[in-house]
Design a protein around this motif. Sequence first.
Motif, PDB file in Angstrom:
ATOM      1  N   UNK A  57       6.745 -58.588  -2.986  1.00 14.88           N
ATOM      2  CA  UNK A  57       7.475 -57.607  -2.494  1.00 14.88           C
ATOM      3  C   UNK A  57       6.467 -56.735  -1.574  1.00 14.88           C
ATOM      4  N   UNK A  58       6.998 -55.899  -0.644  1.00 20.70           N
ATOM      5  CA  UNK A  58       6.379 -54.969   0.244  1.00 20.70           C
ATOM      6  C   UNK A  58       5.890 -53.803  -0.459  1.00 20.70           C
ATOM      7  N   UNK A  59       4.848 -53.246   0.037  1.00 22.08           N
ATOM      8  CA  UNK A  59       4.327 -51.960  -0.310  1.00 22.08           C
ATOM      9  C   UNK A  59       4.678 -50.925   0.434  1.00 22.08           C
ATOM     10  N   UNK A  60       5.699 -49.953   0.404  1.00 27.43           N
ATOM     11  CA  UNK A  60       6.249 -49.227   1.337  1.00 27.43           C
ATOM     12  C   UNK A  60       5.282 -48.014   1.773  1.00 27.43           C
ATOM     13  N   UNK A  61       4.190 -47.801   0.906  1.00 29.26           N
ATOM     14  CA  UNK A  61       3.035 -46.944   1.317  1.00 29.26           C
ATOM     15  C   UNK A  61       2.255 -47.426   2.356  1.00 29.26           C
ATOM     16  N   UNK A  62       1.810 -48.875   2.185  1.00 29.29           N
ATOM     17  CA  UNK A  62       1.213 -49.593   3.368  1.00 29.29           C
ATOM     18  C   UNK A  62       2.130 -49.841   4.578  1.00 29.29           C
ATOM     19  N   UNK A  63       3.374 -49.818   4.287  1.00 32.21           N
ATOM     20  CA  UNK A  63       4.315 -50.166   5.460  1.00 32.21           C
ATOM     21  C   UNK A  63       4.379 -48.638   6.171  1.00 32.21           C
ATOM     22  N   UNK A  64       4.635 -47.777   5.487  1.00 32.18           N
ATOM     23  CA  UNK A  64       4.444 -46.526   6.167  1.00 32.18           C
ATOM     24  C   UNK A  64       3.202 -45.930   7.043  1.00 32.18           C
ATOM     25  N   UNK A  65       2.276 -46.332   6.295  1.00 31.65           N
ATOM     26  CA  UNK A  65       0.976 -46.062   7.034  1.00 31.65           C
ATOM     27  C   UNK A  65       0.687 -46.989   8.128  1.00 31.65           C
ATOM     28  N   UNK A  66       1.358 -47.959   8.149  1.00 31.88           N
ATOM     29  CA  UNK A  66       0.886 -49.031   9.392  1.00 31.88           C
ATOM     30  C   UNK A  66       1.753 -48.281  10.393  1.00 31.88           C
ATOM     31  N   UNK A  67       2.958 -47.930  10.166  1.00 30.89           N
ATOM     32  CA  UNK A  67       3.822 -47.458  11.352  1.00 30.89           C
ATOM     33  C   UNK A  67       3.224 -46.183  11.721  1.00 30.89           C
ATOM     34  N   UNK A  68       2.840 -45.417  11.021  1.00 31.19           N
ATOM     35  CA  UNK A  68       2.146 -44.037  11.388  1.00 31.19           C
ATOM     36  C   UNK A  68       0.913 -44.436  12.201  1.00 31.19           C
TER      37      UNK A  68
END
Length: 593
Positions: free
Chosen positions: A191-202
């Motif tokens: 699965x994906x890590x939403x913290x990691x994905x949110x940080x990447x988008x930021x």
Amino acid sequence: MCHPVIRRFGSSAAGLSSFLLTEQEMIKHNFPVKGGRGCEGFVCTESDGRVTDGSPLFGLDCEMCLTTEGLEVTRVALVDADGRCVLDELVKPPNRIINYCTRFSGITRSILKPVSTRLEDVQSKLLQLLPRDAVLVGHSLDGDLRVLQMIHPHVMDTSLLYRQEFGRRFKLKRLAQVILNREIQSEDRRGHDPCEDALAALHLAQYFIRKGPREVLEDHHDELWDFPEIDDHVISSDHQLSSLSFGHALYGSGQSALFLGGAAETNGSVSNQHCRRQQCFSDREVVCVFRRLVQSYSLSVLQFSSFSNTLNQTTATGRQRHLQQVCERLRQMCVLYVGPLPADSTERHVHTLLKRCGRLRTVRLLHHTHGVHAEVVFEHLEGAQLALDHLDGHQINGCTIKVRRPVHELCLDLDERLSERLNDRLNSHMIYVCNLSTKPHRHDDLLQTFRQFGPIQQVTSAAEHSGKCSRHAFIKFECADSAQAAVGVALQIGSRKLSVCHALTPPHMTSWMHTHPVTMETSPETAEQREECDVSCDLEEPLLERQMKKLDGRVGKVFRALERNCLSVVILPGDSSGGGDHPGLCFIHIKQT
């Protein structure tokens, strides 16, 4: 200046506020907005509308599962402008979960079991954490805000910052890899890590703001926008390559090509100059030579001629009769008998009862039976299947009707053929939807309703071949799991309850069934002519079947000889003789094992 990024933002745009989505863009891209369709009851953040270039950025990402009511949030992550994760909460949906989507979300039944946090709890925390001038950043952020049931007017979407032509979007993983030189969404992690994905988008948004559109393009155009991908259409601006044949391109790149088959020319696409040609006098010889030489050439073109030779040797009447039998078998799968009906029933009553399942071709009342019955022919096999599943045992004015298929020789193996249709990989990504509205916004409503199950490739009107307005449609998803999930959920658009089933009609047969319907009426020919035709067909059809089986076997041998990751394309020409126009087939596959 023609690049989509420059067209949208200009070459000198600077500052955070230059890259926010406008209200019109938010509506266009299905973001929840005040007063928007489907946004009733959504929570609005406390925003004062005063956003400046110094306003704080927050990265947001959600993971979701599929419930009886559609997609619902199961995990929420929020990171601040310094990259700190200020919120990471598991959320228990209020409705029964159908699919945890563990492959993407990482969420399982055991993970959610002890969780007591509800959606309204997370909404309250977000309202407390977000300042009045906060800007939310995410990748395809519209989906995250919709599952959160929240409205926020100031957003940046990285899938729309790093935009492509024709509405295509880069994946977050690709952008992070190219722009940030960072690996996210690792395959070896569940699965994906939403913290990691949110940080990447930021970080992607901060990079875009800091560099500006022109510098982003100058630094990353070749490796991102101009990188050759299967789904990217790279077009030469001066069209200098338009006259370059495939054979020249292959030869110029140092690749080798082989043509096996008869003496026929290849229409210049792979000329003698750029290709080794090996004449073979039979299909069997083609297979034998190919299996010896397959490792030595980058491209091999094989021409099997025995089946086409057999077709040319058969009479036009025999070929047309053979195709008509195929069409008639498909038509018989669309026939249902309905009854007993009330004595005062008319064709219009039957049509009104059944039209919710699909467009009808004919309705005929049968009064010579014990009670009134009707013979109904649907235009699509899916409509007949829905009527059989949903209306058998239906009550009409005290009459319990039965819905049955005909029983005769063409339908003896009907159950087996329907089972084959359900397991057909060509249809595994497709569903059939009926009882749609004909209003102008129908297409948008349809996309919004079914996009919750996964990305949609195509929506096709079920009446495309008849040219009429249809209340029924075929939807093709990118993933077969999305199609499977959509079939098992009760859905409605407005007050209309939708009926959904798996697509059953073979995609390449659709035009055969509707452009060239085969009637049950026979032409006034003499008995002698009919007998002669039947005899000739009986002699020709087994020959065609034998040749087709041989062709199938030889294609199978060729495929088994291919290396892993080899692309294979099989083309079977159509038939335009006998006054008909039956399209051919093209199968494309990449060998995985």
